[in-house]
Design a protein around this motif. Structure first.
Motif, PDB file in Angstrom:
ATOM      1  N   SER A 420       0.820  -1.207   0.000  1.00  0.00           N
ATOM      2  CA  SER A 420       0.000   0.000   0.000  1.00  0.00           C
ATOM      3  C   SER A 420       0.855   1.258   0.000  1.00  0.00           C
ATOM      4  CB  SER A 420      -0.926   0.004   1.219  1.00  0.00           C
ATOM      5  OG  SER A 420      -0.171  -0.066   2.414  1.00  0.00           O
ATOM      6  N   VAL A 421       2.056   1.189   0.625  1.00  0.00           N
ATOM      7  CA  VAL A 421       2.938   2.356   0.645  1.00  0.00           C
ATOM      8  C   VAL A 421       3.426   2.662  -0.757  1.00  0.00           C
ATOM      9  CG1 VAL A 421       5.107   3.279   1.525  1.00  0.00           C
ATOM     10  CG2 VAL A 421       3.646   1.900   3.010  1.00  0.00           C
ATOM     11  N   ALA A 422       3.895   1.610  -1.456  1.00  0.00           N
ATOM     12  CA  ALA A 422       4.380   1.813  -2.819  1.00  0.00           C
ATOM     13  C   ALA A 422       3.247   2.228  -3.750  1.00  0.00           C
ATOM     14  CB  ALA A 422       5.042   0.535  -3.331  1.00  0.00           C
ATOM     15  N   GLU A 423       2.059   1.636  -3.556  1.00  0.00           N
ATOM     16  CA  GLU A 423       0.935   1.961  -4.424  1.00  0.00           C
ATOM     17  C   GLU A 423       0.502   3.410  -4.255  1.00  0.00           C
ATOM     18  OE1 GLU A 423      -2.042  -0.889  -3.560  1.00  0.00           O
ATOM     19  OE2 GLU A 423      -0.970  -2.551  -4.503  1.00  0.00           O
ATOM     20  N   SER A 424       0.515   3.902  -3.010  1.00  0.00           N
ATOM     21  CA  SER A 424       0.099   5.280  -2.775  1.00  0.00           C
ATOM     22  C   SER A 424       1.088   6.264  -3.379  1.00  0.00           C
ATOM     23  CB  SER A 424      -0.032   5.537  -1.268  1.00  0.00           C
ATOM     24  OG  SER A 424       1.232   5.417  -0.632  1.00  0.00           O
ATOM     25  N   THR A 425       2.334   5.799  -3.589  1.00  0.00           N
ATOM     26  CA  THR A 425       3.359   6.677  -4.143  1.00  0.00           C
ATOM     27  C   THR A 425       3.466   6.548  -5.655  1.00  0.00           C
ATOM     28  OG1 THR A 425       4.608   6.384  -2.089  1.00  0.00           O
ATOM     29  CG2 THR A 425       5.780   7.363  -3.950  1.00  0.00           C
ATOM     30  N   TYR A 426       3.377   5.300  -6.155  1.00  0.00           N
ATOM     31  CA  TYR A 426       3.635   5.071  -7.574  1.00  0.00           C
ATOM     32  C   TYR A 426       2.460   4.469  -8.331  1.00  0.00           C
ATOM     33  CZ  TYR A 426       8.351   5.816  -5.876  1.00  0.00           C
ATOM     34  OH  TYR A 426       9.455   6.348  -5.275  1.00  0.00           O
ATOM     35  N   GLY A 427       1.314   4.283  -7.701  1.00  0.00           N
ATOM     36  CA  GLY A 427       0.150   3.756  -8.395  1.00  0.00           C
ATOM     37  C   GLY A 427       0.135   2.243  -8.433  1.00  0.00           C
ATOM     38  N   GLY A 428      -0.430   1.683  -9.518  1.00  0.00           N
ATOM     39  CA  GLY A 428      -0.607   0.242  -9.639  1.00  0.00           C
ATOM     40  C   GLY A 428       0.673  -0.493  -9.967  1.00  0.00           C
ATOM     41  N   ARG A 429       0.519  -1.816 -10.216  1.00  0.00           N
ATOM     42  CA  ARG A 429       1.693  -2.668 -10.412  1.00  0.00           C
ATOM     43  C   ARG A 429       2.534  -2.244 -11.608  1.00  0.00           C
ATOM     44  NH1 ARG A 429       2.547  -7.694 -13.170  1.00  0.00           N
ATOM     45  NH2 ARG A 429       0.341  -7.899 -13.641  1.00  0.00           N
ATOM     46  N   ALA A 430       1.894  -1.932 -12.739  1.00  0.00           N
ATOM     47  CA  ALA A 430       2.649  -1.582 -13.942  1.00  0.00           C
ATOM     48  C   ALA A 430       3.500  -0.336 -13.717  1.00  0.00           C
ATOM     49  CB  ALA A 430       1.694  -1.376 -15.115  1.00  0.00           C
ATOM     50  N   ALA A 431       2.883   0.697 -13.113  1.00  0.00           N
ATOM     51  CA  ALA A 431       3.629   1.933 -12.856  1.00  0.00           C
ATOM     52  C   ALA A 431       4.735   1.699 -11.839  1.00  0.00           C
ATOM     53  CB  ALA A 431       2.672   3.016 -12.359  1.00  0.00           C
ATOM     54  N   ARG A 432       4.421   0.877 -10.845  1.00  0.00           N
ATOM     55  CA  ARG A 432       5.409   0.590  -9.803  1.00  0.00           C
ATOM     56  C   ARG A 432       6.603  -0.154 -10.392  1.00  0.00           C
ATOM     57  NH1 ARG A 432       1.990  -1.347  -6.763  1.00  0.00           N
ATOM     58  NH2 ARG A 432       2.373  -3.587  -6.816  1.00  0.00           N
ATOM     59  N   LEU A 433       6.335  -1.135 -11.265  1.00  0.00           N
ATOM     60  CA  LEU A 433       7.424  -1.896 -11.879  1.00  0.00           C
ATOM     61  C   LEU A 433       8.285  -1.001 -12.767  1.00  0.00           C
ATOM     62  CD1 LEU A 433       5.966  -5.395 -12.849  1.00  0.00           C
ATOM     63  CD2 LEU A 433       7.973  -4.936 -11.447  1.00  0.00           C
ATOM     64  N   ARG A 434       7.638  -0.102 -13.506  1.00  0.00           N
ATOM     65  CA  ARG A 434       8.419   0.811 -14.355  1.00  0.00           C
ATOM     66  C   ARG A 434       9.363   1.661 -13.514  1.00  0.00           C
ATOM     67  NH1 ARG A 434       3.441   1.496 -17.142  1.00  0.00           N
ATOM     68  NH2 ARG A 434       3.033   3.427 -15.977  1.00  0.00           N
ATOM     69  N   GLU A 435       8.841   2.166 -12.393  1.00  0.00           N
ATOM     70  CA  GLU A 435       9.663   3.009 -11.528  1.00  0.00           C
ATOM     71  C   GLU A 435      10.780   2.202 -10.877  1.00  0.00           C
ATOM     72  OE1 GLU A 435      10.700   6.679  -9.646  1.00  0.00           O
ATOM     73  OE2 GLU A 435       9.540   6.111 -11.424  1.00  0.00           O
ATOM     74  N   PHE A 436      10.455   1.005 -10.401  1.00  0.00           N
ATOM     75  CA  PHE A 436      11.473   0.160  -9.778  1.00  0.00           C
ATOM     76  C   PHE A 436      12.546  -0.226 -10.793  1.00  0.00           C
ATOM     77  CE2 PHE A 436       8.870  -1.771  -6.019  1.00  0.00           C
ATOM     78  CZ  PHE A 436       8.631  -0.484  -5.559  1.00  0.00           C
ATOM     79  N   ALA A 437      12.123  -0.551 -12.030  1.00  0.00           N
ATOM     80  CA  ALA A 437      13.079  -0.943 -13.065  1.00  0.00           C
ATOM     81  C   ALA A 437      14.012   0.219 -13.403  1.00  0.00           C
ATOM     82  CB  ALA A 437      12.337  -1.411 -14.311  1.00  0.00           C
ATOM     83  N   ARG A 438      13.459   1.434 -13.441  1.00  0.00           N
ATOM     84  CA  ARG A 438      14.289   2.607 -13.744  1.00  0.00           C
ATOM     85  C   ARG A 438      15.396   2.756 -12.708  1.00  0.00           C
ATOM     86  NH1 ARG A 438      14.479   8.118 -12.641  1.00  0.00           N
ATOM     87  NH2 ARG A 438      12.774   8.020 -11.122  1.00  0.00           N
ATOM     88  N   TRP A 439      15.037   2.580 -11.435  1.00  0.00           N
ATOM     89  CA  TRP A 439      16.042   2.691 -10.386  1.00  0.00           C
ATOM     90  C   TRP A 439      16.987   1.489 -10.386  1.00  0.00           C
ATOM     91  CZ3 TRP A 439      17.332   7.013  -8.361  1.00  0.00           C
ATOM     92  CH2 TRP A 439      16.394   8.032  -8.206  1.00  0.00           C
ATOM     93  N   GLY A 440      16.467   0.310 -10.755  1.00  0.00           N
ATOM     94  CA  GLY A 440      17.325  -0.866 -10.827  1.00  0.00           C
ATOM     95  C   GLY A 440      18.411  -0.711 -11.875  1.00  0.00           C
ATOM     96  N   VAL A 441      18.044  -0.155 -13.036  1.00  0.00           N
ATOM     97  CA  VAL A 441      19.025   0.091 -14.097  1.00  0.00           C
ATOM     98  C   VAL A 441      20.039   1.135 -13.641  1.00  0.00           C
ATOM     99  CG1 VAL A 441      19.335   1.028 -16.420  1.00  0.00           C
ATOM    100  CG2 VAL A 441      17.458  -0.563 -15.955  1.00  0.00           C
TER     101      VAL A 441
END
Length: 445
Positions: A420-441
């Motif tokens: 819920s913390v990540a969702e409130s910050t970055y939205g749903g799973r697709a948006a969250r994965l995009r953001e996490f992937a950007r930081w992972g790279v």
């Protein structure tokens, strides 16, 4: 084409060791206090293997027969459960007395003496003759069993091993059977005695139990106590197992895990690639590229790897192998590097979705075997005893932090915070994965 055959009760605990493991029947488990018969198998093939295998089959049967012969009757019910069962059976007998008033004391006398004459359990006879008798006070056995049953843990073998071990140590601390200790009698001194007993225990290597391990066992008992007080209506003003005066943990810097440096990570990768295992090199890539726990990696299935979505990812979710700690650990993590995508693509190609991603370790005991094999490679490449496989998680966290990733990303990546913390910050799973992937790279994972 080589023919592979599964041999009953035999599994590989490492790349060079086999084990005979057969679970005891339920009654034997209760008597012996252990889950299974297990022995190392020295021979690997031919007549020598067959002789050793047949010996363990015969030995298992002999132990079962001898155990049951020495313990013809085993009743593991608590006094409270025996009382409840006796009451139910007594009412069944009384209600079945045709032509007689079940509420009449004379009827109960006739039924009770008839049951006694034919050898019925004395507790049942007593329940027939005196339906208003006082029940026994719930004991620590009731506390343990009520907690395990109500929380749905009885079918979870690993959970029950933890609970049985914890309450076994509580029994040792009290120096009396759990059924002889009522929940009402628990006081602060009982809790402190349990704490002191845990702090005095030694591991197989002679070292004391870690402070956090001792605290986890007390947390289990505290949770069971709270549940029993509520469900069994035990009068209590406080939970005596909470807020105990634990000593401060004295851990030197040499005993703490540290992030694995890239030089060691790369050296271990080369060592694994030069070994015989086909699973370990890819497992190491997954661990260093995602920061997931080793138990989580061993529990992965082929279907958990998604290479065709907008953001390639791995689903980490609970199963019979996965050591998921809590619901926060249930998550998707991005596959940030091209090399990891390529190795996983080759690994899942043409395989069924329900197969373990890592065949050698997607089994009961797999995480332990994988840990031993990976630690062997780590020790080969560093003399620093602080460096463990778990250091890959610290490495991933440090790389994300050094890249400037927000704490929500770091915790969401590693399964430390609620979704819920990540969702409130970055939205749903697709948006969250995009953001996490950007930081992972950006972090070079």
């Amino acid at each position: 084409m080589a023919l592979r055959m599964k041999i009953s009760y035999v599994d590989a605990i490492s790349e060079t060791q086999w084990r005979f493991r057969r679970r005891w029947p339920k009654r034997v488990r209760e008597i012996r206090g252990e889950d299974a018969y297990q022995k190392h198998i020295k021979a690997r093939d031919g007549a020598a293997f067959q002789r050793e295998y047949q010996f363990h089959l015969r030995n298992f049967d002999a132990i079962v027969e001898d155990t049951l012969r020495r313990n013809p009757e085993v009743d593991t019910r608590s006094a409270t459960q025996k009382f409840i069962d006796a009451q139910r059976l007594a009412e069944h007998y009384v209600a079945g007395a045709q032509g007689l008033d079940p509420d009449d004391s004379w009827t109960r006398g006739v039924v009770g003496h008839s049951l006694a004459a034919r050898g019925e359990d004395p507790d049942v006879v007593a329940a027939v003759l005196n339906p208003d008798r006082e029940p026994p006070k719930p004991s620590l056995v009731d506390m343990r069993d009520t907690y395990a049953n109500d929380k749905g843990l009885v079918d979870d073998r690993k959970a029950m091993v933890r609970i049985d071990r914890t309450f076994g140590r509580l029994k040792e601390a009290l120096e009396k059977p759990l059924e002889d200790v009522t929940i009402e009698s628990i006081d602060r001194q009982t809790a402190r005695s349990f704490m002191d007993h845990l702090l005095g225990l030694k591991k197989a290597n002679g070292q004391p139990l870690a402070l956090k391990s001792c605290q986890r066992e007390v947390i289990i008992v505290a949770a069971a106590y709270n549940h029993a007080v509520r469900e069994l209506e035990i009068p209590s003003e406080r939970n005596h197992f909470e807020r105990l005066p634990w000593p401060k943990e004295q851990v030197s810097s040499l005993d703490k895990n540290v992030p694995l440096p890239d030089s060691v990570v790369d050296a271990v990768q080369k060592t694994l690639e030069g070994g015989r295992s086909k699973d370990l090199p890819d497992m190491w890539r997954v661990l260093k590229g995602t920061g997931m726990r080793l138990g989580e990696a061993c529990g992965l299935r082929v279907s958990d790897v998604d290479l065709k979505g907008e953001t390639p990812s791995i689903l980490i979710t609970s199963n019979e192998i996965n050591g998921i700690k809590n619901s926060n650990s249930d998550r998707y993590v991005p596959i940030a590097s091209e090399s990891l995508r390529e190795s996983l693509g080759a690994r899942v190609e043409g395989r069924k979705g329900d197969e373990p991603l890592f065949l050698s370790y997607g089994r009961d005991g797999g995480p332990t075997a994988a840990s031993a094999a990976l630690m062997k490679a780590v020790k080969k490449n560093t003399d620093d005893k602080r460096m463990k496989v778990h250091g890959l998680r610290h490495r991933a966290s440090d790389k994300l932090r050094d890249a400037g990733a927000p704490v929500e990303v770091r915790h969401g990546y590693l399964g430390h915070s609620a979704q819920s913390v990540a969702e409130s910050t970055y939205g749903g799973r697709a948006a969250r994965l995009r953001e996490f992937a950007r930081w992972g790279v950006k972090a070079g994972l």
